[in-house]
Motif scaffolding. Structure first.
Motif, PDB file in Angstrom:
ATOM      1  N   ALA A 245       4.380  14.782   7.388  1.00 21.78           N
ATOM      2  CA  ALA A 245       2.980  14.573   7.746  1.00 21.78           C
ATOM      3  C   ALA A 245       2.411  13.538   6.794  1.00 21.78           C
ATOM      4  CB  ALA A 245       2.207  15.885   7.651  1.00 21.78           C
ATOM      5  N   ASP A 246       1.187  13.117   7.058  1.00 20.83           N
ATOM      6  CA  ASP A 246       0.524  12.201   6.137  1.00 20.83           C
ATOM      7  C   ASP A 246       0.339  12.890   4.794  1.00 20.83           C
ATOM      8  OD1 ASP A 246       0.331  10.355   8.230  1.00 20.83           O
ATOM      9  OD2 ASP A 246      -1.634  11.114   8.842  1.00 20.83           O
ATOM     10  N   LEU A 247       0.435  12.096   3.736  1.00 22.53           N
ATOM     11  CA  LEU A 247       0.286  12.615   2.378  1.00 22.53           C
ATOM     12  C   LEU A 247      -1.118  12.285   1.888  1.00 22.53           C
ATOM     13  CD1 LEU A 247       1.979  13.994   0.120  1.00 22.53           C
ATOM     14  CD2 LEU A 247       2.496  11.685  -0.731  1.00 22.53           C
ATOM     15  N   MET A 248      -1.874  13.321   1.477  1.00 25.76           N
ATOM     16  CA  MET A 248      -3.289  13.158   1.157  1.00 25.76           C
ATOM     17  C   MET A 248      -3.579  13.510  -0.302  1.00 25.76           C
ATOM     18  SD  MET A 248      -3.972  12.424   4.304  1.00 25.76           S
ATOM     19  CE  MET A 248      -5.772  12.275   4.294  1.00 25.76           C
ATOM     20  N   THR A 249      -4.579  12.858  -0.884  1.00 29.52           N
ATOM     21  CA  THR A 249      -5.025  13.251  -2.220  1.00 29.52           C
ATOM     22  C   THR A 249      -5.728  14.606  -2.146  1.00 29.52           C
ATOM     23  OG1 THR A 249      -7.110  12.048  -1.919  1.00 29.52           O
ATOM     24  CG2 THR A 249      -5.309  10.881  -3.025  1.00 29.52           C
ATOM     25  N   ASP A 250      -5.673  15.330  -3.246  1.00 26.12           N
ATOM     26  CA  ASP A 250      -6.333  16.645  -3.285  1.00 26.12           C
ATOM     27  C   ASP A 250      -7.851  16.512  -3.307  1.00 26.12           C
ATOM     28  OD1 ASP A 250      -3.903  17.958  -3.280  1.00 26.12           O
ATOM     29  OD2 ASP A 250      -3.871  18.325  -5.450  1.00 26.12           O
ATOM     30  N   ARG A 251      -8.355  15.434  -3.811  1.00 27.97           N
ATOM     31  CA  ARG A 251      -9.797  15.291  -3.963  1.00 27.97           C
ATOM     32  C   ARG A 251     -10.331  14.104  -3.164  1.00 27.97           C
ATOM     33  NH1 ARG A 251     -11.984  12.313  -9.208  1.00 27.97           N
ATOM     34  NH2 ARG A 251     -13.531  11.951  -7.591  1.00 27.97           N
ATOM     35  N   ASP A 252     -11.638  14.092  -3.014  1.00 26.05           N
ATOM     36  CA  ASP A 252     -12.323  13.044  -2.265  1.00 26.05           C
ATOM     37  C   ASP A 252     -12.742  11.899  -3.190  1.00 26.05           C
ATOM     38  OD1 ASP A 252     -12.121  14.601  -0.017  1.00 26.05           O
ATOM     39  OD2 ASP A 252     -14.189  15.289  -0.051  1.00 26.05           O
ATOM     40  N   TYR A 253     -12.860  10.717  -2.592  1.00 25.72           N
ATOM     41  CA  TYR A 253     -13.355   9.539  -3.303  1.00 25.72           C
ATOM     42  C   TYR A 253     -14.372   8.838  -2.409  1.00 25.72           C
ATOM     43  CZ  TYR A 253      -9.366  10.343  -6.357  1.00 25.72           C
ATOM     44  OH  TYR A 253      -8.476  10.913  -7.226  1.00 25.72           O
ATOM     45  N   GLY A 254     -15.444   8.373  -3.019  1.00 25.82           N
ATOM     46  CA  GLY A 254     -16.507   7.707  -2.272  1.00 25.82           C
ATOM     47  C   GLY A 254     -16.479   6.210  -2.472  1.00 25.82           C
ATOM     48  N   ASP A 255     -17.078   5.731  -3.569  1.00 28.59           N
ATOM     49  CA  ASP A 255     -17.072   4.306  -3.910  1.00 28.59           C
ATOM     50  C   ASP A 255     -15.963   4.070  -4.928  1.00 28.59           C
ATOM     51  OD1 ASP A 255     -19.241   4.127  -2.262  1.00 28.59           O
ATOM     52  OD2 ASP A 255     -20.717   3.904  -3.863  1.00 28.59           O
ATOM     53  N   PHE A 256     -15.084   3.122  -4.636  1.00 29.96           N
ATOM     54  CA  PHE A 256     -13.898   2.976  -5.481  1.00 29.96           C
ATOM     55  C   PHE A 256     -13.273   1.598  -5.337  1.00 29.96           C
ATOM     56  CE2 PHE A 256     -12.623   4.767  -1.386  1.00 29.96           C
ATOM     57  CZ  PHE A 256     -11.659   3.847  -0.970  1.00 29.96           C
ATOM     58  N   ASP A 257     -12.421   1.291  -6.301  1.00 27.56           N
ATOM     59  CA  ASP A 257     -11.526   0.143  -6.262  1.00 27.56           C
ATOM     60  C   ASP A 257     -10.123   0.735  -6.341  1.00 27.56           C
ATOM     61  OD1 ASP A 257      -9.964  -2.114  -6.737  1.00 27.56           O
ATOM     62  OD2 ASP A 257     -11.347  -3.005  -8.188  1.00 27.56           O
ATOM     63  N   LEU A 258      -9.398   0.721  -5.235  1.00 28.37           N
ATOM     64  CA  LEU A 258      -8.057   1.297  -5.152  1.00 28.37           C
ATOM     65  C   LEU A 258      -7.036   0.171  -5.157  1.00 28.37           C
ATOM     66  CD1 LEU A 258      -6.036   3.670  -4.556  1.00 28.37           C
ATOM     67  CD2 LEU A 258      -6.461   3.216  -2.121  1.00 28.37           C
ATOM     68  N   ARG A 259      -6.047   0.279  -6.031  1.00 26.57           N
ATOM     69  CA  ARG A 259      -4.994  -0.729  -6.103  1.00 26.57           C
ATOM     70  C   ARG A 259      -3.639  -0.035  -5.966  1.00 26.57           C
ATOM     71  NH1 ARG A 259      -7.363  -4.961 -10.725  1.00 26.57           N
ATOM     72  NH2 ARG A 259      -9.512  -4.858  -9.977  1.00 26.57           N
ATOM     73  N   PHE A 260      -2.729  -0.682  -5.268  1.00 20.84           N
ATOM     74  CA  PHE A 260      -1.420  -0.085  -5.033  1.00 20.84           C
ATOM     75  C   PHE A 260      -0.433  -1.168  -4.607  1.00 20.84           C
ATOM     76  CE2 PHE A 260      -3.926   0.021  -1.183  1.00 20.84           C
ATOM     77  CZ  PHE A 260      -3.058  -0.334  -0.153  1.00 20.84           C
ATOM     78  N   GLU A 261       0.844  -0.817  -4.671  1.00 23.32           N
ATOM     79  CA  GLU A 261       1.903  -1.694  -4.188  1.00 23.32           C
ATOM     80  C   GLU A 261       2.658  -0.972  -3.083  1.00 23.32           C
ATOM     81  OE1 GLU A 261       4.229  -3.794  -7.277  1.00 23.32           O
ATOM     82  OE2 GLU A 261       2.856  -2.855  -8.707  1.00 23.32           O
ATOM     83  N   TRP A 262       3.182  -1.728  -2.136  1.00 24.29           N
ATOM     84  CA  TRP A 262       3.933  -1.137  -1.038  1.00 24.29           C
ATOM     85  C   TRP A 262       5.037  -2.077  -0.589  1.00 24.29           C
ATOM     86  CZ3 TRP A 262       3.999  -3.954   3.533  1.00 24.29           C
ATOM     87  CH2 TRP A 262       2.962  -4.889   3.708  1.00 24.29           C
ATOM     88  N   LYS A 263       6.093  -1.472  -0.044  1.00 27.66           N
ATOM     89  CA  LYS A 263       7.129  -2.250   0.651  1.00 27.66           C
ATOM     90  C   LYS A 263       7.550  -1.459   1.872  1.00 27.66           C
ATOM     91  CE  LYS A 263      11.163  -0.730  -2.088  1.00 27.66           C
ATOM     92  NZ  LYS A 263      12.329  -1.212  -2.890  1.00 27.66           N
ATOM     93  N   ILE A 264       7.743  -2.175   2.948  1.00 27.19           N
ATOM     94  CA  ILE A 264       8.024  -1.565   4.240  1.00 27.19           C
ATOM     95  C   ILE A 264       9.480  -1.819   4.621  1.00 27.19           C
ATOM     96  CG2 ILE A 264       7.329  -3.578   5.600  1.00 27.19           C
ATOM     97  CD1 ILE A 264       6.568   0.113   6.471  1.00 27.19           C
ATOM     98  N   SER A 265      10.044  -0.926   5.398  1.00 26.22           N
ATOM     99  CA  SER A 265      11.394  -1.100   5.900  1.00 26.22           C
ATOM    100  C   SER A 265      11.399  -2.062   7.087  1.00 26.22           C
ATOM    101  CB  SER A 265      11.961   0.256   6.326  1.00 26.22           C
ATOM    102  OG  SER A 265      11.109   0.849   7.303  1.00 26.22           O
ATOM    103  N   GLU A 266      12.566  -2.535   7.471  1.00 26.13           N
ATOM    104  CA  GLU A 266      12.670  -3.457   8.600  1.00 26.13           C
ATOM    105  C   GLU A 266      12.152  -2.778   9.872  1.00 26.13           C
ATOM    106  OE1 GLU A 266      16.136  -5.902  10.995  1.00 26.13           O
ATOM    107  OE2 GLU A 266      16.290  -5.674   8.815  1.00 26.13           O
ATOM    108  N   GLY A 267      11.192  -3.411  10.530  1.00 25.47           N
ATOM    109  CA  GLY A 267      10.599  -2.854  11.733  1.00 25.47           C
ATOM    110  C   GLY A 267       9.674  -1.684  11.477  1.00 25.47           C
ATOM    111  N   GLY A 268       9.263  -1.511  10.210  1.00 27.96           N
ATOM    112  CA  GLY A 268       8.489  -0.328   9.829  1.00 27.96           C
ATOM    113  C   GLY A 268       6.984  -0.461  10.007  1.00 27.96           C
ATOM    114  N   ASN A 269       6.342   0.711  10.018  1.00 26.54           N
ATOM    115  CA  ASN A 269       4.892   0.815  10.207  1.00 26.54           C
ATOM    116  C   ASN A 269       4.387   1.964   9.341  1.00 26.54           C
ATOM    117  OD1 ASN A 269       2.244   1.176  11.135  1.00 26.54           O
ATOM    118  ND2 ASN A 269       2.784   0.913  13.280  1.00 26.54           N
ATOM    119  N   SER A 270       3.293   1.742   8.640  1.00 26.61           N
ATOM    120  CA  SER A 270       2.639   2.790   7.858  1.00 26.61           C
ATOM    121  C   SER A 270       1.206   2.340   7.609  1.00 26.61           C
ATOM    122  CB  SER A 270       3.387   3.041   6.542  1.00 26.61           C
ATOM    123  OG  SER A 270       2.807   4.108   5.818  1.00 26.61           O
ATOM    124  N   GLY A 271       0.549   2.962   6.661  1.00 28.59           N
ATOM    125  CA  GLY A 271      -0.818   2.582   6.346  1.00 28.59           C
ATOM    126  C   GLY A 271      -1.377   3.431   5.229  1.00 28.59           C
TER     127      GLY A 271
END
Length: 256
Positions: free
Chosen positions: A99-125
């Motif tokens: 299932a989707d993986l969710m944070t335990d807590r809520d966030y309102g106004d924020f600056d979120l930074r992250f890195e990602w890499k996708i597999s061939e033909g992949g889809n996420s978000g």
């Protein structure tokens, strides 16, 4: 020779008059030229041209400790073991159905930074300001699209499905994702109604929630059927399980 006083007086008067005229004469330099219609003032930078606002990492809190799911849970399953995802080598990886993986807590106004890499033909978000009151996270949360643009069918369904997009709402402008298997740097800045998406140092989307334009765009999508979509001022951050292998790392957030 005797001095001719009247002629001397007349000469003196002429010199004084000339000096006074020079003192009052306006600057002979031409005035600044008015802007030409053929050369308009430089337009503001577009979203795609605007450089990253700041590389400052001050005040950020890690959302992932690199080795466990502390602070995370599966959608609508708080307190239960996380399945379908693995925490290894400093990254969160989707490895099987769950299932989707969710944070335990809520966030309102924020600056979120992250890195990602996708597999061939992949889809996420990455979802933000999502709640867990509906059947799926995307019924409420807005999605930062993660995609292999060249091989996944969504890549051919329009630019508003491409990596970095506000999924199905705003296409990314000037987005240049890294090749499949390489890490991309992403950023989501949300402050009140103003939201920005960044990809690899370039701002690729900049929009205003709840504006007439926003409402018009939503009305043309499947989201129109879900009244919670995009309405919350705070909520969970989520990593989407779309059935494909994907990895995330260096997830960190600064509340604004």
């Amino acid at each position: 020779m005797p001095i001719n006083v009247p002629r001397l007086a007349l000469l003196s008067t002429a010199v004084l008059t000339l000096l006074a005229a020079c003192a009052k004469a306006p600057d002979a330099s031409p005035p600044p030229a008015a802007p030409s219609a053929a050369a308009p003032a430089q337009a503001p930078q577009s979203a795609a041209e605007t450089p990253a606002a700041s590389d400052d990492e001050t005040g950020f809190t890690p959302l992932f400790d690199g080795s466990s799911f502390a602070g995370w849970h599966l959608y609508k399953k708080p307190g239960e073991p996380v399945t379908g995802w693995a925490a290894k080598d400093g990254a969160i990886e989707r490895i099987s159905g769950g299932a989707d993986l969710m944070t335990d807590r809520d966030y309102g106004d924020f600056d979120l930074r992250f890195e990602w890499k996708i597999s061939e033909g992949g889809n996420s978000g990455v979802f933000y300001r999502a709640n867990e009151n509906n059947e799926f996270a995307y019924w409420s949360g807005i999605e930062y699209q993660v995609l292999d643009n060249d091989r996944h069918p969504d890549g051919k369904n329009g630019p508003d499905r491409h990596a970095g997009a506000v999924y199905a709402i705003y296409p990314p402008q000037g987005a240049v994702p890294k090749p499949v298997g390489e890490w991309n740097q992403s950023r989501i800045v949300a402050q009140g109604a103003h939201v920005e998406h960044w990809l690899n140092g370039v701002k690729v989307a900049d929009y205003t929630l709840w504006s007439p334009e926003w409402k018009e765009r939503v009305a043309q999508t499947k989201f129109k059927d879900w009244p919670d979509y995009g309405q919350a001022k705070q909520g969970r951050i989520g990593l989407q399980d779309h059935g494909d292998a994907v990895s995330f790392r260096n997830l960190r957030i600064r509340e604004l």
